[in-house]
Design an enzyme around this catalytic site. Structure first.
Site, PDB file in Angstrom:
ATOM      1  N   LEU A  75      39.020 -20.892   4.249  1.00  0.00           N
ATOM      2  CA  LEU A  75      38.732 -21.214   5.654  1.00  0.00           C
ATOM      3  C   LEU A  75      40.021 -21.521   6.435  1.00  0.00           C
ATOM      4  CD1 LEU A  75      35.509 -23.393   5.329  1.00  0.00           C
ATOM      5  CD2 LEU A  75      35.687 -21.103   6.307  1.00  0.00           C
ATOM      6  N   ARG A  96      40.465 -19.437   9.692  1.00  0.00           N
ATOM      7  CA  ARG A  96      40.495 -20.163  10.972  1.00  0.00           C
ATOM      8  C   ARG A  96      41.741 -19.813  11.767  1.00  0.00           C
ATOM      9  NH1 ARG A  96      37.894 -25.573   8.699  1.00  0.00           N
ATOM     10  NH2 ARG A  96      35.783 -24.808   9.019  1.00  0.00           N
ATOM     11  N   GLU A  99      33.502 -19.821  12.289  1.00  0.00           N
ATOM     12  CA  GLU A  99      34.661 -20.357  11.558  1.00  0.00           C
ATOM     13  C   GLU A  99      34.853 -21.845  11.844  1.00  0.00           C
ATOM     14  OE1 GLU A  99      35.371 -17.438  10.003  1.00  0.00           O
ATOM     15  OE2 GLU A  99      36.096 -18.871   8.521  1.00  0.00           O
ATOM     16  N   THR A 155      32.694 -24.915  14.228  1.00  0.00           N
ATOM     17  CA  THR A 155      32.550 -25.149  15.667  1.00  0.00           C
ATOM     18  C   THR A 155      33.658 -26.087  16.150  1.00  0.00           C
ATOM     19  OG1 THR A 155      31.125 -27.053  15.262  1.00  0.00           O
ATOM     20  CG2 THR A 155      30.034 -24.910  15.529  1.00  0.00           C
ATOM     21  N   PHE A 195      33.109 -37.729   9.649  1.00  0.00           N
ATOM     22  CA  PHE A 195      32.048 -36.807   9.220  1.00  0.00           C
ATOM     23  C   PHE A 195      30.806 -37.594   8.816  1.00  0.00           C
ATOM     24  CE2 PHE A 195      35.724 -34.074   8.621  1.00  0.00           C
ATOM     25  CZ  PHE A 195      35.248 -32.854   9.065  1.00  0.00           C
TER      26      PHE A 195
HETATM   27  C1  LIG Z   1      29.323 -13.588  14.569  1.00  0.00           C
HETATM   28  C2  LIG Z   1      29.184 -14.658  13.513  1.00  0.00           C
HETATM   29  C3  LIG Z   1      29.672 -14.413  12.238  1.00  0.00           C
HETATM   30  C4  LIG Z   1      29.535 -15.373  11.236  1.00  0.00           C
HETATM   31  N1  LIG Z   1      30.017 -15.096  10.000  1.00  0.00           N
HETATM   32  C5  LIG Z   1      29.829 -15.977   8.992  1.00  0.00           C
HETATM   33  C6  LIG Z   1      30.269 -15.690   7.672  1.00  0.00           C
HETATM   34  O1  LIG Z   1      30.842 -14.639   7.415  1.00  0.00           O
HETATM   35  N2  LIG Z   1      30.023 -16.591   6.693  1.00  0.00           N
HETATM   36  C7  LIG Z   1      29.395 -17.778   6.965  1.00  0.00           C
HETATM   37  O2  LIG Z   1      29.195 -18.569   6.034  1.00  0.00           O
HETATM   38  N3  LIG Z   1      28.993 -18.076   8.205  1.00  0.00           N
HETATM   39  C8  LIG Z   1      29.178 -17.218   9.224  1.00  0.00           C
HETATM   40  N4  LIG Z   1      28.763 -17.540  10.495  1.00  0.00           N
HETATM   41  C9  LIG Z   1      28.078 -18.815  10.708  1.00  0.00           C
HETATM   42  C10 LIG Z   1      28.951 -19.798  11.472  1.00  0.00           C
HETATM   43  O3  LIG Z   1      29.979 -20.278  10.647  1.00  0.00           O
HETATM   44  C11 LIG Z   1      28.020 -20.916  11.965  1.00  0.00           C
HETATM   45  O4  LIG Z   1      27.187 -20.363  12.970  1.00  0.00           O
HETATM   46  C12 LIG Z   1      28.802 -22.082  12.546  1.00  0.00           C
HETATM   47  O5  LIG Z   1      29.564 -22.742  11.555  1.00  0.00           O
HETATM   48  C13 LIG Z   1      27.867 -23.130  13.161  1.00  0.00           C
HETATM   49  O6  LIG Z   1      26.856 -23.488  12.250  1.00  0.00           O
HETATM   50  P1  LIG Z   1      25.334 -23.368  12.708  1.00  0.00           P
HETATM   51  O7  LIG Z   1      25.128 -22.088  13.440  1.00  0.00           O
HETATM   52  O8  LIG Z   1      24.474 -23.673  11.534  1.00  0.00           O
HETATM   53  O9  LIG Z   1      25.184 -24.515  13.814  1.00  0.00           O
HETATM   54  P2  LIG Z   1      24.608 -25.989  13.600  1.00  0.00           P
HETATM   55  O10 LIG Z   1      25.190 -26.605  12.371  1.00  0.00           O
HETATM   56  O11 LIG Z   1      23.146 -25.950  13.741  1.00  0.00           O
HETATM   57  O12 LIG Z   1      25.273 -26.715  14.847  1.00  0.00           O
HETATM   58  C14 LIG Z   1      24.740 -26.621  16.180  1.00  0.00           C
HETATM   59  C15 LIG Z   1      25.596 -27.513  17.091  1.00  0.00           C
HETATM   60  O13 LIG Z   1      25.560 -28.871  16.612  1.00  0.00           O
HETATM   61  C16 LIG Z   1      26.873 -29.315  16.300  1.00  0.00           C
HETATM   62  N5  LIG Z   1      26.860 -30.151  15.107  1.00  0.00           N
HETATM   63  C17 LIG Z   1      26.219 -29.905  13.923  1.00  0.00           C
HETATM   64  N6  LIG Z   1      26.454 -30.905  13.058  1.00  0.00           N
HETATM   65  C18 LIG Z   1      27.264 -31.792  13.695  1.00  0.00           C
HETATM   66  C19 LIG Z   1      27.859 -33.065  13.329  1.00  0.00           C
HETATM   67  N7  LIG Z   1      27.686 -33.595  12.122  1.00  0.00           N
HETATM   68  N8  LIG Z   1      28.618 -33.693  14.235  1.00  0.00           N
HETATM   69  C20 LIG Z   1      28.812 -33.150  15.465  1.00  0.00           C
HETATM   70  N9  LIG Z   1      28.261 -31.974  15.875  1.00  0.00           N
HETATM   71  C21 LIG Z   1      27.519 -31.313  15.001  1.00  0.00           C
HETATM   72  C22 LIG Z   1      27.692 -28.058  16.072  1.00  0.00           C
HETATM   73  O14 LIG Z   1      29.077 -28.268  16.286  1.00  0.00           O
HETATM   74  C23 LIG Z   1      27.070 -27.090  17.089  1.00  0.00           C
HETATM   75  O15 LIG Z   1      27.627 -27.333  18.367  1.00  0.00           O
HETATM   76  C24 LIG Z   1      28.902 -16.612  11.522  1.00  0.00           C
HETATM   77  C25 LIG Z   1      28.439 -16.862  12.818  1.00  0.00           C
HETATM   78  C26 LIG Z   1      28.580 -15.893  13.804  1.00  0.00           C
HETATM   79  C27 LIG Z   1      28.082 -16.219  15.204  1.00  0.00           C
END
Ligand SMILES: Cc1cc2nc3c(=O)[nH]c(=O)nc-3n(C[C@H](O)[C@H](O)[C@H](O)COP(=O)(O)OP(=O)(O)OC[C@H]3O[C@@H](n4cnc5c(N)ncnc54)[C@H](O)[C@@H]3O)c2cc1C
Length: 186
Positions: free
Chosen positions: A41, A45, A165, A167, A185
């Protein structure tokens, strides 16, 4: 995954593994814990920070060209003060982003890159990229919502680059832990 609004040329899939057994010969070697995942990562990143620069630069160059071609009141809109103000703001952001990722790659080359370096660059560059594509679309006026002018593609792609990669929130927590010594965290 179908019906994506961003990165539409990239193939994405959800892979579910149930009761899956992998022979030792096929197992990814040296991947034993999340620490090994974190090593990957850190590199990816840094790559996404560069992607943000590419997205921002593409939007800036497209908007600059448009403002020199689009005429209102008999003049190219690039000749108006407020239009130049937006272009300069975008260029300032872009230059800061480029400088940061250049330094990031230097750290990567000499083996001194850390998780927080990559996370800080990812957070900073994707935030600035969002601001640049926002200004770029604004400079297209009503045409900015038409797909044929291409700027909407940058706006949409910026949203994916901003979220994947790690948020902004999660990458900020990595940097926050490094500078305060306190892990926030949950
Ligand atoms: C085009 C694309 C390609 C991708 N490719 C890959 C890949 O190859 N491999 C892979 O594993 N993943 C991949 N992903 C997934 C990506 O890493 C996740 O979408 C991203 O990490 C966010 O996780 P989530 O969608 O589950 O959001 P969630 O975890 O549901 O989060 C939603 C919101 O809540 C916030 N949030 C969640 N938990 C917390 C906390 N504890 N404290 C503060 N804020 C929080 C987040 O920051 C975000 O704003 C891909 C996503 C996209 C869009």
């Amino acid at each position: 995954m179908e019906d994506k609004m961003a990165l539409r040329t990239v193939q994405n899939a959800i892979i579910t593994l149930t009761d899956c057994r992998v022979s030792e010969a096929d197992r990814l070697q040296n991947a034993n814990s999340f620490k090994d995942t974190a090593n990957v990562l850190r590199m990816t990143r840094a790559g996404v920070a560069w992607q943000a620069v590419g997205c921002g630069r593409g939007a800036y160059e497209l908007a600059l060209k448009y403002t020199m071609e689009r005429k209102q009141f008999g003049r190219p809109i690039a000749s108006f003060q407020l239009v130049q103000d937006l272009l300069v703001t975008m260029l300032g952001d872009l230059t800061a982003m480029q400088t940061m990722v250049y330094r990031l790659s230097e750290l990567q080359d000499n083996g001194n890159i850390t998780d927080e370096h990559a996370s800080l660059a990812k957070v900073f560059c994707t935030l600035r990229m969002r601001s640049i594509v926002d200004h770029a679309r604004e400079l297209f006026g009503g045409n900015g919502i038409l797909l044929e002018y291409d700027i909407a593609r940058f706006v949409a792609d910026a949203e994916a680059i901003y979220s994947y990669e790690g948020t902004k929130e999660i990458n900020s927590l990595i940097v926050g832990r490094a500078i305060t010594g306190e892990s926030a965290f949950v």
